[in-house]
Design a protein around this motif. Structure first.
Motif, PDB file in Angstrom:
ATOM      1  N   ALA A  96       1.323  10.153  -9.770  1.00 12.55           N
ATOM      2  CA  ALA A  96       0.343  10.253 -10.843  1.00 12.55           C
ATOM      3  C   ALA A  96      -0.441  11.555 -10.748  1.00 12.55           C
ATOM      4  CB  ALA A  96      -0.604   9.055 -10.798  1.00 12.55           C
ATOM      5  N   GLN A  97      -0.764  11.979  -9.526  1.00 12.39           N
ATOM      6  CA  GLN A  97      -1.473  13.240  -9.354  1.00 12.39           C
ATOM      7  C   GLN A  97      -0.623  14.419  -9.814  1.00 12.39           C
ATOM      8  OE1 GLN A  97      -2.726  14.026  -5.336  1.00 12.39           O
ATOM      9  NE2 GLN A  97      -3.971  15.795  -5.917  1.00 12.39           N
ATOM     10  N   ASP A  98       0.675  14.397  -9.486  1.00 10.81           N
ATOM     11  CA  ASP A  98       1.576  15.471  -9.934  1.00 10.81           C
ATOM     12  C   ASP A  98       1.645  15.519 -11.462  1.00 10.81           C
ATOM     13  OD1 ASP A  98       2.098  16.080  -7.310  1.00 10.81           O
ATOM     14  OD2 ASP A  98       3.961  14.906  -7.221  1.00 10.81           O
ATOM     15  N   GLN A  99       1.735  14.346 -12.076  1.00 12.09           N
ATOM     16  CA  GLN A  99       1.792  14.312 -13.540  1.00 12.09           C
ATOM     17  C   GLN A  99       0.476  14.773 -14.173  1.00 12.09           C
ATOM     18  OE1 GLN A  99       3.025  10.358 -14.497  1.00 12.09           O
ATOM     19  NE2 GLN A  99       5.209  10.820 -14.279  1.00 12.09           N
ATOM     20  N   ALA A 100      -0.649  14.457 -13.534  1.00  9.30           N
ATOM     21  CA  ALA A 100      -1.940  14.932 -14.046  1.00  9.30           C
ATOM     22  C   ALA A 100      -2.005  16.457 -13.994  1.00  9.30           C
ATOM     23  CB  ALA A 100      -3.080  14.317 -13.242  1.00  9.30           C
ATOM     24  N   PRO A 126       0.810  -1.235   0.000  1.00  7.13           N
ATOM     25  CA  PRO A 126       0.000   0.000   0.000  1.00  7.13           C
ATOM     26  C   PRO A 126       0.841   1.283   0.000  1.00  7.13           C
ATOM     27  CG  PRO A 126      -0.868  -1.592   1.566  1.00  7.13           C
ATOM     28  CD  PRO A 126       0.452  -2.126   1.117  1.00  7.13           C
ATOM     29  N   GLU A 127       1.972   1.277   0.728  1.00  6.41           N
ATOM     30  CA  GLU A 127       2.803   2.487   0.781  1.00  6.41           C
ATOM     31  C   GLU A 127       3.347   2.841  -0.614  1.00  6.41           C
ATOM     32  OE1 GLU A 127       3.406   4.630   3.130  1.00  6.41           O
ATOM     33  OE2 GLU A 127       2.005   3.561   4.439  1.00  6.41           O
ATOM     34  N   ARG A 128       3.823   1.840  -1.330  1.00  6.68           N
ATOM     35  CA  ARG A 128       4.336   2.081  -2.692  1.00  6.68           C
ATOM     36  C   ARG A 128       3.211   2.528  -3.617  1.00  6.68           C
ATOM     37  NH1 ARG A 128       5.235  -1.228  -7.309  1.00  6.68           N
ATOM     38  NH2 ARG A 128       6.936  -0.391  -8.617  1.00  6.68           N
ATOM     39  N   ALA A 129       2.010   1.899  -3.431  1.00  5.74           N
ATOM     40  CA  ALA A 129       0.866   2.304  -4.253  1.00  5.74           C
ATOM     41  C   ALA A 129       0.500   3.762  -3.994  1.00  5.74           C
ATOM     42  CB  ALA A 129      -0.330   1.397  -3.972  1.00  5.74           C
ATOM     43  N   ARG A 130       0.549   4.193  -2.704  1.00  4.36           N
ATOM     44  CA  ARG A 130       0.235   5.586  -2.369  1.00  4.36           C
ATOM     45  C   ARG A 130       1.240   6.540  -3.006  1.00  4.36           C
ATOM     46  NH1 ARG A 130       0.232   4.898   2.602  1.00  4.36           N
ATOM     47  NH2 ARG A 130      -1.992   4.408   2.793  1.00  4.36           N
ATOM     48  N   LYS A 131       2.528   6.148  -2.982  1.00  4.85           N
ATOM     49  CA  LYS A 131       3.546   7.015  -3.600  1.00  4.85           C
ATOM     50  C   LYS A 131       3.330   7.119  -5.110  1.00  4.85           C
ATOM     51  CE  LYS A 131       8.540   7.686  -3.929  1.00  4.85           C
ATOM     52  NZ  LYS A 131       8.464   8.017  -5.351  1.00  4.85           N
ATOM     53  N   LEU A 132       2.993   5.982  -5.732  1.00  5.23           N
ATOM     54  CA  LEU A 132       2.735   6.004  -7.179  1.00  5.23           C
ATOM     55  C   LEU A 132       1.530   6.880  -7.508  1.00  5.23           C
ATOM     56  CD1 LEU A 132       3.336   2.236  -8.046  1.00  5.23           C
ATOM     57  CD2 LEU A 132       4.725   4.178  -8.793  1.00  5.23           C
ATOM     58  N   LEU A 133       0.491   6.836  -6.654  1.00  4.31           N
ATOM     59  CA  LEU A 133      -0.677   7.672  -6.883  1.00  4.31           C
ATOM     60  C   LEU A 133      -0.351   9.152  -6.695  1.00  4.31           C
ATOM     61  CD1 LEU A 133      -3.492   5.542  -5.198  1.00  4.31           C
ATOM     62  CD2 LEU A 133      -3.167   5.986  -7.640  1.00  4.31           C
ATOM     63  N   ASP A 134       0.523   9.469  -5.715  1.00  4.19           N
ATOM     64  CA  ASP A 134       0.952  10.857  -5.539  1.00  4.19           C
ATOM     65  C   ASP A 134       1.692  11.352  -6.792  1.00  4.19           C
ATOM     66  OD1 ASP A 134      -0.149  10.956  -3.034  1.00  4.19           O
ATOM     67  OD2 ASP A 134       1.726  10.490  -1.981  1.00  4.19           O
TER      68      ASP A 134
END
Length: 399
Positions: free
Chosen positions: A239-243, A229-237
């Motif tokens: 992804a939000q920056d790239q969006a 979950p921690e890695r998934a949260r970092k990847l989502l963060d």
């Protein structure tokens, strides 16, 4: 007496020039005969447009001589000899200006040398009568003033023969306008194509790449969600920056099409914002722009991009920190002037209705010309070595 002699001398030069042109006309007669025969047998029809151009040059020279003597220009009106050979031949034979010039040429065969030869005995008689008899009796010259009268006759007859009719002038102006609009359309099409390629490049190299990376980040986050979950949260963060970055780039693409600040603040507000962010000390002045209804969106956008490009060029290349922008609206025309006190050297050219792709001044100025040409405006760039540089744009503006 001295002024009379000087004026008679100028008139003699005018008459001798007419005689010389008549002599050239005699030689040109052989060219006309050759052209007529070549055209009749079709094989040499290509000679006809070139002969007509030679005739136009001779008539143009006479117009300039008449204008120099009388101080009043003699207008000309010709259909442009452009296009395929068949079109040029058809234009040469259908143009009223061709027959008008031939009529003048035929008449000039006679009165050109006649008036010049008439000045010779007047000089001989004038030097004796005016120089001796009138000089002794202290009376005004009576013979030498007749020589300018001959030059007046030559100018009046030539003007009457070469002056185009109102219908011919309207037809010629219409033909010139069509040719001008053809060039303008080509420039507008080229500008439109360049703009489409730029948008495609920006979307492909920037926004599309970020969206692809964003999709990969979301996919990796989905796979890691259950196990890490921690890695998934970092990847989502990430992804939000790239969006957000993709959204920023999309806004820039849209802003290049029509800056939102134009809609929000109007033309003068947008120009003042440009001036404030240009890095230069820019004086902004307006005259009549903020009074009454706003200009069409396309006109405002063109004026905005003219100011933006001109200030960008000034900041990069002029070597000065001062510039001035003036926008003026008068009689349905919007005038934009941008001046910097830099080193100059940007080229000097007047482009009615736009410019061709070969116009000097670099890609930035070429972009200005093409954008203005699409709206049937005019661009004048004055930039002598040592400066200053002045860019003046006039846009038609139907309120």
């Amino acid at each position: 007496m001295g002024e009379t002699v000087r004026r008679a001398g100028r008139a003699s030069v005018q008459l001798l020039t007419a005689a010389g042109l008549a002599l050239v006309s005699y030689l040109f007669l052989a060219v006309l005969l050759f052209t007529a025969v070549a055209t009749v047998i079709v094989v040499g029809a290509g000679v006809l447009p070139e002969t007509v151009l030679m005739l136009r040059r001779m008539a143009g020279y006479k117009r300039r001589r008449v204008a120099a003597w009388t101080g009043e220009a003699v207008p000309e009106a010709y259909l442009p000899l452009t296009g395929q050979l068949s079109e040029r031949v058809r234009t040469a034979t259908a143009d009223p200006g061709t027959y008008r010039d031939l009529r003048w040429l035929a008449a000039h065969f006679g009165y050109g040398p006649l008036l010049a030869y008439g000045a010779l005995p007047l000089w001989a008689l004038g030097l004796f009568v005016d120089g001796v008899w009138c000089g002794l009796l202290r009376r005004r010259a009576v013979v030498l003033p007749l020589i300018p009268r001959l030059a007046d006759l030559d100018a009046a007859w030539s003007r009457a023969l070469l002056l185009p009719s109102p219908d011919s002038r309207r037809t010629a102006r219409l033909a010139e306008r069509v040719e001008e609009l053809t060039v303008t359309r080509a420039g507008a099409v080229a500008a439109h194509g360049a703009e489409l390629r730029r948008i495609e490049r920006d979307l492909h190299d920037g926004t599309q790449a970020r969206l692809v990376a964003l999709s990969m980040r979301v996919g990796l986050a989905k796979r890691a969600y259950d196990t890490d979950p921690e890695r998934a949260r970092k990847l989502l963060d990430d992804a939000q920056d790239q969006a957000e970055e993709a959204l920023t780039e999309l806004r820039q693409v849209v802003r290049a099409l029509h800056p939102p600040i134009l809609t929000d603040r109007g033309l003068m507000g947008a120009v003042r914002a440009l001036a404030a962010s240009s890095g230069l000390d820019v004086a902004v002045r307006e005259d009549g722009v903020e009074e009454g209804p706003r200009a069409p969106a396309a006109v405002e956008a063109a004026a905005y991009f003219v100011v933006a490009e001109a200030l960008t060029n000034a900041a990069k290349h002029s070597g000065t920190d001062r510039a001035a922008v003036e926008l003026m609206c008068r009689n349905g025309r919007l005038t934009v002037s941008v001046r910097d006190e830099g080193r100059g050297g940007a080229g000097s050219v007047v482009v009615p209705g736009g410019a061709s792709a070969g116009a000097p001044g670099g890609s930035g100025l070429l972009g200005i010309r093409r954008r203005v040409a699409a709206l049937d405006g005019t661009v004048e760039v004055t930039s002598p070595a040592g400066g200053p540089t002045l860019i003046e744009v006039e846009l038609p503006c139907a309120w």
